[in-house]
Write a protein that holds these residues in place. Structure first.
Motif, mmCIF file in Angstrom:
data_model
loop_
_atom_site.group_PDB
_atom_site.id
_atom_site.type_symbol
_atom_site.label_atom_id
_atom_site.label_comp_id
_atom_site.label_asym_id
_atom_site.label_seq_id
_atom_site.Cartn_x
_atom_site.Cartn_y
_atom_site.Cartn_z
ATOM 1 N N ALA A 1 0.597 -1.357 -0.678
ATOM 2 C CA ALA A 1 -0.265 -0.003 0.227
ATOM 3 C C ALA A 1 0.726 0.834 0.241
ATOM 4 O O ALA A 1 0.234 2.327 -0.218
ATOM 5 N N LEU A 2 2.162 0.988 1.270
ATOM 6 C CA LEU A 2 2.479 1.966 0.850
ATOM 7 C C LEU A 2 3.998 2.754 -0.631
ATOM 8 O O LEU A 2 4.662 3.175 -0.793
ATOM 9 N N GLY A 3 3.834 1.380 -1.074
ATOM 10 C CA GLY A 3 4.359 0.960 -2.481
ATOM 11 C C GLY A 3 6.242 0.345 -2.687
ATOM 12 O O GLY A 3 6.629 1.190 -3.791
ATOM 13 N N HIS A 4 5.788 0.208 -1.553
ATOM 14 C CA HIS A 4 6.767 -0.359 -1.207
ATOM 15 C C HIS A 4 7.548 -1.867 -1.361
ATOM 16 O O HIS A 4 8.625 -2.329 -2.175
ATOM 17 N N VAL A 5 6.063 -2.860 -2.337
ATOM 18 C CA VAL A 5 6.789 -3.354 -3.183
ATOM 19 C C VAL A 5 6.652 -3.853 -4.406
ATOM 20 O O VAL A 5 6.283 -3.073 -5.051
ATOM 21 N N VAL A 6 7.755 -4.183 -5.551
ATOM 22 C CA VAL A 6 8.484 -3.881 -5.828
ATOM 23 C C VAL A 6 7.836 -5.434 -6.740
ATOM 24 O O VAL A 6 7.155 -5.121 -7.663
ATOM 25 N N LYS A 7 8.309 -6.842 -6.383
ATOM 26 C CA LYS A 7 7.683 -7.688 -6.944
ATOM 27 C C LYS A 7 7.448 -8.706 -5.626
ATOM 28 O O LYS A 7 7.926 -9.003 -5.049
ATOM 29 N N VAL A 8 6.734 -9.535 -6.352
ATOM 30 C CA VAL A 8 6.582 -10.905 -5.346
ATOM 31 C C VAL A 8 7.129 -12.372 -6.116
ATOM 32 O O VAL A 8 6.304 -12.626 -7.291
ATOM 33 N N GLU A 9 7.232 -13.088 -5.988
ATOM 34 C CA GLU A 9 8.023 -13.985 -6.579
ATOM 35 C C GLU A 9 7.537 -15.506 -5.864
ATOM 36 O O GLU A 9 8.220 -15.286 -5.029
ATOM 37 N N GLU A 10 7.681 -15.962 -6.551
ATOM 38 C CA GLU A 10 7.366 -17.493 -6.194
ATOM 39 C C GLU A 10 8.968 -18.286 -5.223
ATOM 40 O O GLU A 10 9.625 -18.237 -6.247
ATOM 41 N N TYR A 11 8.559 -19.032 -4.380
ATOM 42 C CA TYR A 11 10.227 -19.708 -4.570
ATOM 43 C C TYR A 11 10.643 -20.544 -3.225
ATOM 44 O O TYR A 11 9.986 -20.362 -2.115
#
Length: 901
Positions: free
Chosen positions: A354-364
């Motif tokens: 929500a704050l714009g800090h997450v660039v992406k999320v990958e399965e790992y």
RNA sequence: GGGAGUAUAGCUCAGCUGGUUCAGAGCAUCUGCCUUACAAGCAGAGGGUCCGCGGUUCGAACCCGUGUACUCCCACCA
């Protein structure tokens, strides 16, 4: 006992063996006679120490396997005339037991935190008294011949004292130290656990890419000014890190990049701002970083990651511990305080996004550590703990195994052992629990501590520096010692070798002989016992370590309570008898290999017991007549079985010597089922309702006794039962203490001649089957000569009996109109009224001939190869020549048979 | 990432020093038997690319190399 014999003569012996009765009768008998108990004497000792099961445990299939093997070894040693001693006992299993007691209290509505240490311990002892003996009583059902008078418990007074003494001693020697370290924290058990107690599992995780705002070194940056922060954010200068544990962001105190990473060189010396907490942290450089992983930038959380902790020390970073002991976030985290780390992980991801800090999320996919005892996800946590320095201490234990002083069976574990011992880490031995031996250390509240056995001793030590100190000023360490810190003393402590290092027992029984255990605890326990053995006795604790496999179900899954795929061992014993289960467990379990368990194995074991029972029934049913002469068939059969028994016995001895327990069992199984029952008893059996001669009967009983002796270690109950029913026994003449038979000389030629007889019998049976001739209908059989090769004079009677022949005779002329069989290198003729289908006979013989010629050719090729004749060993060449002459003789016999058609 | 192990009949496994009639056992399967110790039994039968490829050797299931599949142990790549 004479009554029994009379009883069975007059009444019918049951058709099936009843294990329940025999087990109920003989186990108490053995105990009453004191057969399991051992005291030092002039005999050679043979000692096994039980791997003490958890005091709270119930018997599972792993114990069944493990203890059956131990019992087989100890029972055989007893029969070999050694002073056999199997020491049983239980382990207090601090974390497992404490967890059970806590759960039990919770059910009663009692919280551990509401109890004092003493109150809790009294509940725990109560629990131990109530449930602690269960597992040992279950072992009795299996027939385990432990010396119950020597039963020990790792938390009984003497053994606890040994633990404390060893702690003090190792501390004195400089092997034990206290330190603030990153440890494996179990948030469910609320204690530190050792590296060995962490199970790494592969799990599907998410790798979050999170960006932090960059600020200049000297840039004024107001944490509290939201507008200024937003402006900075909008400017768009970020460094992006990757993490699977975003909740630890709150404890970040640096961002780290590789010094050679060109992408980040412009950021050297700058700072990053941790979201939420808006903390300015330095961007540091370290070549620990893998440039290729993630973004090449690492968030550093010194309080919650082993590597980050090292980085923290190296770069003098602040340590912010954001987790409470129970895995919830602490006040230091400032946000989400009191919420569980996994809930926070979800929440913070959402909020960061929500704050714009997450660039992406990958399965790992990564590995996550779980607590062996509570299955909680382990958190690296910084805390003050006690450690044992392992490197120097473990050196003698490493060379002992490499030099073969202590043998591992199978040997493949030596490599694993070596690898572990060469890379051994310091051992975290303190546990934040109450159930266990309390650490013998006292603190004065001013940062000083002393190591002492009692508070009085502690005071005395403190007084050296502070004369005024009193008992009220000092406090004992709250923690207890790791369970393994008591069980590593087991081989010495069960014989009171610490309290009284020169006592009769320890001098006699130590070092022990065999240890039967699981590879899973090779390091937890086995290696550490070896270490202690050399440190405190200057000698190994045992000579051989037999490592069993894991008991698995049909699908290859480990048997476990949670999967519900494990049968209840006691049910199995009720259903199939203890002997049946013991045999079932050992049918398919070579050392070090997993045991794919199936209940049908126990059925097979039960069937085997029944087979032996019925052999007994047959023999016992015979009427003995002292006046009739011994038939010739019986005489040769006895000679043959004598040879066969001794051949098998030496095989079995050899298997034992090599710890091939399954193989020993299988040799025995075949000896009894095939040789004794299918051949010998059928040969010796008098016609229905006819008596047997005394000589044959006595020989048979003697064989039966030897067979019972050989099965006794595997099937103790039925062995003892039949032993007593077979003959009148004097008081104390019990098979459990009978002597193992000696291998006697035997005539090997009898074995090969008999093999010709059995082949002939099989051929005749086969012939009947093909011609639909009932076994009841007798046949005539004539055989051509080549009699120099076969001695049917000797076993002719045997053949006639088992093939139901009314005539067996050697002929020089081939009779017309007979069916022909070719055995080895001679022909047999069976005259029948049924007309012979000459074409079919020819066809059969022709095929047989072609096959043999093919074989002969391959032998000839081999023999005409000069290099073979020159290089191969003489025996090999000789055997090839024999193959050649045998094949030629056989071909000749076939040709003659063909010619006669 | 490092290390170890395993692969042989439908299943579980032997095959110990490379050579004893061309690969063995138990279970399961099939056929025939309620034969007087045992149907929880008896008699018999079928069933194999010894994981693939290459090499060493007079000779390989076995030794070497390589590939594949599985299992386990260890390790701090977020």
């Amino acid at each position: 006992m004479a009554i029994f014999a009379a009883y069975f003569k007059s009444m019918e012996i049951p058709k099936t063996y009843n294990p329940v009765e025999a087990e109920a009768k003989w186990y108490p008998h053995w105990i009453n006679k004191g057969y399991f108990h051992s005291e030092p004497d002039e005999r050679e000792p043979y000692t096994i120490l039980i791997p003490p099961p958890n005091v709270t445990g119930v018997l599972h299939m792993g114990h069944m396997l493990n203890n059956t093997i131990q019992d087989v070894l100890i029972r055989r040693a007893r029969m070999l005339g050694k002073n056999a001693c199997w020491v049983p006992g239980t382990d207090h299993a601090s974390i497992a037991t404490e967890a059970k007691v806590v759960a039990m209290l919770r059910e009663k509505g009692i919280k551990k935190s509401d109890l004092s240490r003493e109150e809790f311990l009294s509940y725990a002892w109560e629990w131990k008294e109530k449930y602690g003996g269960i597992i040992l009583s279950q072992l009795k059902k299996l027939g385990a011949s432990c010396d119950w008078e020597r039963t020990r418990f790792t938390m009984e007074d003497d053994l606890s004292e040994a633990v404390i003494d060893v702690f003090i001693d190792l501390h004195k020697k400089g092997y034990i130290y206290r330190g603030m370290r990153m440890v494996n924290w179990d948030p469910a058990g609320l204690t530190a656990v050792s590296d060995e107690e962490v199970i790494h599992k592969e799990v599907q995780s998410k790798l979050y890419y999170v960006r932090y705002v960059i600020v200049e070194k000297d840039e004024a940056y107001d944490n509290d000014d939201a507008l200024a922060r937003q402006a900075k954010f909008d400017k768009g200068e970020f460094i992006t890190i990757a993490t699977v544990r975003p909740e630890t962001i709150l404890g970040d105190t640096a961002v780290c990049v590789h010094p050679d990473d060109d992408r980040f060189k412009k950021l050297h010396g700058k700072f990053a701002v941790i979201p939420f907490v808006n903390r300015r942290v330095p961007i540091i450089q370290d070549d620990y970083i893998t440039m290729e992983f993630g973004t090449g930038a690492l968030k550093v959380t010194p309080a919650h990651d082993q590597n980050d902790y090292s980085l923290g020390i190296k770069h003098k970073l602040e340590v912010i511990d954001t987790l409470n002991a129970d895995g919830t976030l602490s006040a230091a985290a400032k946000f989400y305080v009191g919420e569980d780390r996994f809930i926070v992980r979800k929440k913070i991801t959402k909020d960061l996004d929500a704050l714009g800090h997450v660039v992406k999320v990958e399965e790992y996919q990564n590995k996550v550590g779980y607590s062996e005892r509570t299955d909680a996800v382990i958190e690296p946590r910084l805390s003050m703990q006690w450690f044992v320095k392992m490197k120097d201490l473990s050196k003698p234990a490493l060379s002992a195994v490499i030099d073969g002083e202590v043998k591992l069976i199978p040997e493949k574990f030596i490599n694993t052992y070596k690898h572990w011992m060469e890379n051994v880490h310091d051992w975290c031995i303190s546990r934040q629990l109450w159930w266990g031996q309390r650490i013998p250390v006292w603190y004065d509240g001013k940062g000083n501590f002393v190591v002492a056995k009692t508070s009085e001793e502690a005071i005395a030590l403190f007084k050296k520096d502070n004369a005024a100190i009193t008992l009220a000023d000092i406090r004992q360490d709250e923690d207890v010692l790791d369970t393994w810190f008591s069980s590593w003393l087991w081989p010495i402590s069960v014989f009171d070798g610490f309290k009284d290092p020169n006592n009769k027992d320890i001098n006699y029984y130590y070092p022990t002989n065999d240890l039967v255990s699981a590879p899973e605890i090779l390091f937890f326990w086995i290696a550490r016992m070896i270490i202690v053995g050399y440190e405190y006795r200057g000698k190994k604790p045992f000579s051989n370590v037999y490592l069993t496999g894991i008991v698995r179900d049909k699908l290859g899954r480990k048997m476990s309570k949670s999967l519900g795929n494990s049968p209840d061992p006691l049910d199995l014993i009720t259903k199939h008898g203890a002997d049946g289960v013991r045999v079932g467990m050992l049918f398919a379990s070579p050392a070090g290999n997993d045991l794919p368990f199936d209940e049908s194995l126990c059925e097979q074991g039960r069937n085997f017991a029944n087979k032996i029972w019925n052999a007994f029934r047959l023999v016992k049913g015979w009427e003995v007549n002292t006046t009739i002469a011994q038939p010739q068939v019986n005489k040769v059969s006895i000679d043959w079985f004598h040879a066969r028994f001794n051949e098998a016995l030496s095989e079995i001895n050899d298997h034992y010597d090599k710890y091939r327990i399954s193989d020993a069992l299988i040799s025995m199984y075949k000896l009894i089922w095939d040789d004794f029952c299918a051949w010998y008893l059928e040969l010796i059996k008098p016609a229905y309702q006819q008596p047997i001669d005394k000589v044959s009967y006595d020989a048979t009983v003697n064989f039966f006794e030897n067979i019972l002796k050989v099965i006794q270690p595997f099937m103790p109950f039925i062995a003892e039962e039949i032993w007593h029913l077979l003959e009148d026994r004097k008081e104390g003449d019990d098979i459990i203490i009978a002597l193992w038979p000696m291998v006697e000389k035997y005539d090997e030629n009898l074995l090969s001649s008999f093999a010709v007889a059995t082949e002939l019998i099989s051929e005749v049976r086969n012939f009947r089957q093909n011609k639909n001739i009932s076994p009841k209908e007798s046949l005539e059989l004539l055989y051509s000569t080549n009699a120099n090769a076969v001695n049917l004079d000797l076993f002719g009677g045997a053949v006639s009996k088992l093939a139901n022949l009314s005539l067996l005779k050697q002929v020089t002329e081939k009779p017309a109109g007979t069916f022909t069989l070719v055995i080895k290198n001679f022909e047999c003729f069976i005259p029948l009224t049924e007309s012979v289908d000459k074409e079919a006979e020819k066809d059969k013989l022709q095929k047989e001939k072609e096959y043999t010629i093919g074989f002969l050719n391959s032998v000839i090729t081999k023999l005409s190869n000069e290099r073979f004749v020159n290089n191969a060993k003489a025996e090999v060449v000789q055997s090839e020549q024999k193959k050649k002459s045998d094949a030629e003789a056989r071909i000749k016999a076939i040709e003659e048979a063909l010619a006669s058609l």
